[in-house]
Design a protein around this motif. Structure first.
Motif, short mmCIF file in Angstrom:
data_model
loop_
_atom_site.label_atom_id
_atom_site.label_comp_id
_atom_site.label_asym_id
_atom_site.label_seq_id
_atom_site.Cartn_x
_atom_site.Cartn_y
_atom_site.Cartn_z
N ASP A 146 -55.44 -84.74 19.53
CA ASP A 146 -56.05 -84.78 18.20
C ASP A 146 -55.68 -86.09 17.52
OD1 ASP A 146 -57.18 -82.25 18.41
OD2 ASP A 146 -55.41 -81.25 17.60
N GLY A 147 -56.63 -86.61 16.75
CA GLY A 147 -56.36 -87.81 15.98
C GLY A 147 -55.57 -87.51 14.72
N ARG A 148 -55.06 -88.55 14.11
CA ARG A 148 -54.35 -88.42 12.84
C ARG A 148 -55.35 -88.56 11.69
NH1 ARG A 148 -51.23 -92.85 12.16
NH2 ARG A 148 -52.35 -93.95 13.83
N GLY A 149 -54.90 -88.27 10.49
CA GLY A 149 -55.78 -88.34 9.33
C GLY A 149 -56.39 -86.98 9.03
N GLN A 150 -57.11 -86.91 7.93
CA GLN A 150 -57.66 -85.63 7.49
C GLN A 150 -58.64 -85.03 8.50
OE1 GLN A 150 -59.31 -85.75 3.55
NE2 GLN A 150 -60.10 -83.65 3.64
N PRO A 156 -54.16 -91.16 17.76
CA PRO A 156 -52.89 -90.42 17.77
C PRO A 156 -51.67 -91.30 17.65
CG PRO A 156 -54.37 -89.60 19.48
CD PRO A 156 -54.99 -90.84 18.93
N SER A 157 -51.75 -92.55 18.06
CA SER A 157 -50.63 -93.48 17.94
C SER A 157 -51.20 -94.90 17.97
CB SER A 157 -49.64 -93.30 19.09
OG SER A 157 -50.19 -93.75 20.31
N ASP A 158 -50.29 -95.88 17.80
CA ASP A 158 -50.72 -97.28 17.80
C ASP A 158 -50.57 -97.91 19.17
OD1 ASP A 158 -47.95 -97.36 18.01
OD2 ASP A 158 -47.72 -99.03 16.58
N ASP A 225 -45.91 -86.83 30.35
CA ASP A 225 -45.44 -85.74 29.47
C ASP A 225 -45.29 -86.32 28.07
OD1 ASP A 225 -44.50 -83.40 28.44
OD2 ASP A 225 -42.50 -83.56 29.31
N LEU A 226 -46.38 -86.25 27.30
CA LEU A 226 -46.39 -86.87 25.98
C LEU A 226 -45.85 -85.90 24.95
CD1 LEU A 226 -49.86 -88.67 26.02
CD2 LEU A 226 -47.68 -89.34 27.06
N PRO A 227 -44.83 -86.29 24.16
CA PRO A 227 -44.27 -85.40 23.15
C PRO A 227 -45.27 -85.15 22.02
CG PRO A 227 -43.37 -87.60 22.91
CD PRO A 227 -44.18 -87.61 24.17
N GLU A 228 -45.04 -84.08 21.28
CA GLU A 228 -45.92 -83.74 20.17
C GLU A 228 -45.96 -84.88 19.16
OE1 GLU A 228 -48.74 -81.62 18.26
OE2 GLU A 228 -47.79 -81.07 20.16
N GLN A 229 -44.76 -85.42 18.86
CA GLN A 229 -44.67 -86.57 17.96
C GLN A 229 -44.59 -87.82 18.83
OE1 GLN A 229 -44.85 -86.66 14.54
NE2 GLN A 229 -44.90 -88.89 14.83
N LEU A 230 -45.69 -88.54 18.94
CA LEU A 230 -45.72 -89.68 19.83
C LEU A 230 -44.90 -90.84 19.27
CD1 LEU A 230 -49.52 -89.70 20.77
CD2 LEU A 230 -47.61 -88.86 22.15
N PRO A 231 -44.16 -91.54 20.12
CA PRO A 231 -43.44 -92.73 19.65
C PRO A 231 -44.43 -93.83 19.29
CG PRO A 231 -43.32 -92.57 22.03
CD PRO A 231 -43.97 -91.31 21.56
N THR A 232 -43.96 -94.79 18.51
CA THR A 232 -44.78 -95.97 18.24
C THR A 232 -44.89 -96.80 19.52
OG1 THR A 232 -42.92 -97.38 17.60
CG2 THR A 232 -43.94 -96.00 15.87
N HIS A 233 -45.79 -97.77 19.49
CA HIS A 233 -45.94 -98.64 20.65
C HIS A 233 -44.63 -99.38 20.94
CE1 HIS A 233 -47.96 -101.07 23.64
NE2 HIS A 233 -47.54 -102.17 23.05
N ALA A 234 -43.98 -99.87 19.89
CA ALA A 234 -42.71 -100.58 20.07
C ALA A 234 -41.65 -99.65 20.65
CB ALA A 234 -42.24 -101.16 18.74
#
Length: 563
Positions: A146-150, A156-158, A225-234
């Motif tokens: 799912d994407g972020r935003g309303q 989903p991440s950068d 295995d992508l976590p629910e809260q994705l890390p930033t690109h950095a």
């Protein structure tokens, strides 16, 4: 003091022809740039069939065919529409069968590329996913979030793609799919059992048609295995990739996938081979891909990445033979392929700054390519000498040697390609900041004249330089000083040399490497400009003429002594 290194011998109860891959010389064919039989500017299977006699006289043991599957060519064929068919511009399944039969009749094995990390966006599965609702089984075959935003209007991440630009692409309904490479290459979800079963079917499909093995693209990227809260690109880039727990790369569970593949490969007689393209953090991690329970072999690119330097070459050889012994496999040697600047050009560029790190060399090469090959000015003769010496060194090592089409002609990287003719998505997605890989994929020259120097009857799909006629197969055949004849001699001798998988380092002065192989073979390479003495015996191959019986600088000699 001598230093003997031994890789494991083939398992005694298995006939040696079942282990042909352990010390094979494998020639990579990039089909669209090898030979064009129908005159449309694109190489095809009929063109390869017509050139089987050439491959036979070259003296190789196997060919590896880069993707020939139906594709929109968003990434040179690595965006696959259908894993069990042939692109109509390349040929037909019947022609593929004819090619396999012709190669086998010539004593040449066949390895095909398999691309399991992603499909193309034209693949039937992905088209079904686009039409299906959220949460559907069709979407579960891919990495979709799912994407972020309303309304999911933000990714989903950068994360950034390896080809430049964002790594997420919208599906139009608030969900986004992940593509590590181009947007036309959506990543598959290998936690999905249907995905796993379908690729087993693909392995059987080609094995049933007589294919002897598989080269596995991005083998270290399948399990995610992508976590629910994705890390930033950095944050993602900062994660350690050698633990088996990185969300994207080299996860431990990827080997469960390959254990299933091995069961299928071993169900054939002889068992089908496989070699992993696995860019991993440590030799120990790479050895897992090469285990007999997994793919059986893994590329090492260490020699490709090494400077033309005696210490660097010795360390690479020593480490990789030890790695092969630990995994029960044999190692692989590569100097050029379809993804890197050809090694004569790399060695010429290195001559401008011999202390440059690998990262600096990548930037250096990109700047040179962006200038059209004019800045900085390099000496191609330096690159050619070093390339011939490195190749002769490599071909004498225990293990498999992978050659890339055209390197037997001494081809250099083609830098002067007009921007509107470039095809590589890396170039297109970075706005030309990264020049891409087109320069090593320019179609081969077969004759001294013609609209595409014998590649076909019309202009080639990538422009060839005027210099190609002078380095064509026609121009070099029969010339004892030409790279082509050096390769032919070396490959013929290699068939005699490759017996036991053993290497002994012999004493040598600084800047020189000297090793011996069973049967009285000695190999000496000079990495500097000073000449070196050779051991007593018959000099059977040199990459430069001897001077007063001594091997000149930047050269390799093979010497056969009495045993």
């Amino acid at each position: 003091m001598t230093d003997t290194l031994t890789a494991p011998a083939p398992t005694p109860q298995r006939p040696r022809d079942r282990d042909w891959w352990r010390q094979a010389s494998v020639y990579q064919i990039y089909p669209r740039s090898f030979a064009d039989a129908n005159g449309d500017g694109i190489g095809d299977l009929r063109g390869i069939i017509d050139r089987v006699p050439y491959l036979q006289t070259l003296g190789i043991d196997a060919v590896w065919l880069s993707p020939f599957y139906p594709s929109a060519l968003a990434d040179g064929g690595y965006d696959v529409d259908d894993y069990r068919d042939v692109d109509p511009t390349i040929g037909t399944l019947e022609e593929f069968d004819e090619l396999v039969a012709a190669l086998h009749a010539a004593g040449i094995k066949v390895i095909v590329d398999i691309v399991p990390n992603h499909t193309s966006d034209r693949h039937a599965w992905f088209q079904e996913a686009l039409a299906a609702p959220k949460g559907s089984p069709a979407r579960d075959r891919y990495v979709i979030r799912d994407g972020r935003g309303q309304d999911g209007e933000l990714p989903p991440s950068d994360w950034e793609s390896g080809f430049g630009g964002p790594a997420w692409h919208p599906m139009g309904d608030g969900q986004w799919y992940h593509h590590y490479f181009a947007p036309e290459q959506p990543d598959l979800n290998w936690a999905n059992q249907e995905v796993r079963e379908d690729f087993l079917t693909t392995l059987r499909f080609w094995s049933d048609r007589g294919v002897d093995g598989f080269r596995v693209d991005v083998a270290h990227g399948l399990a995610k295995d992508l976590p629910e809260q994705l890390p930033t690109h950095a944050e993602l880039l900062a994660l350690e990739a050698g633990t088996g727990e990185h969300p994207m790369w080299d996860r431990d569970e990827v080997h469960e996938i390959y254990a299933d593949w091995r069961q299928v490969l071993n169900s054939y007689d002889p068992p089908r081979t496989a070699v992993a393209e696995a860019w991993v953090a440590t030799p120990e991690r790479r050895a897992r891909y090469a285990s007999p329970q997994g793919l059986g072999q893994a590329f090492n690119f260490d020699l490709l990445e090494a400077d033309f330097d005696a210490t660097a070459f010795r360390e690479v050889v020593t480490d990789n033979l030890a790695q092969a012994a630990a995994s029960g496999s044999s190692t692989t040697w590569v100097l050029s392929n379809h993804d890197v600047v050809r090694h004569p050009t790399r060695y010429a560029l290195q001559g401008k700054d011999t202390a440059a790190s690998a990262d600096v060399m990548v930037r250096f090469a990109n700047e040179w390519l962006r200038s059209g090959g004019t800045t900085p000015a390099i000496d191609p003769q330096v690159g050619a000498r070093r390339a011939r010496a490195a190749t002769a060194f490599m071909l004498a090592l225990p293990g498999s040697a992978y050659l890339y089409q055209g390197e037997e002609l001494g081809l250099e990287e083609v830098a002067a390609i007009p921007q509107d003719r470039r095809q590589d998505p890396t170039f297109l997605r970075t706005g030309g900041e990264q020049i891409g890989r087109d320069g090593c994929r320019v179609p081969l020259p077969w004759s001294t004249t013609g609209p595409s120097y014998g590649f076909g009857s019309s202009a080639a799909h990538l422009p060839q330089p005027e210099s190609f006629g002078a380095v064509s197969v026609e121009a070099q055949s029969g010339d004892p000083e030409a790279p082509l004849e050096l390769y032919r001699r070396a490959l013929a001798l290699r068939a005699q040399l490759q017996t036991d998988e053993e290497l002994t380092w012999e004493p040598a002065p600084e800047g020189v490497l000297h090793f011996s192989r069973p049967g009285g073979w000695h190999v000496v390479t000079t990495f500097g400009t000073e000449p070196a003495e050779l051991p007593a015996g018959e000099v059977v191959l040199t990459t430069r003429p001897l001077v007063d019986g001594r091997l000149p600088g930047e050269a390799t000699a093979w010497v056969r002594t009495a045993v």
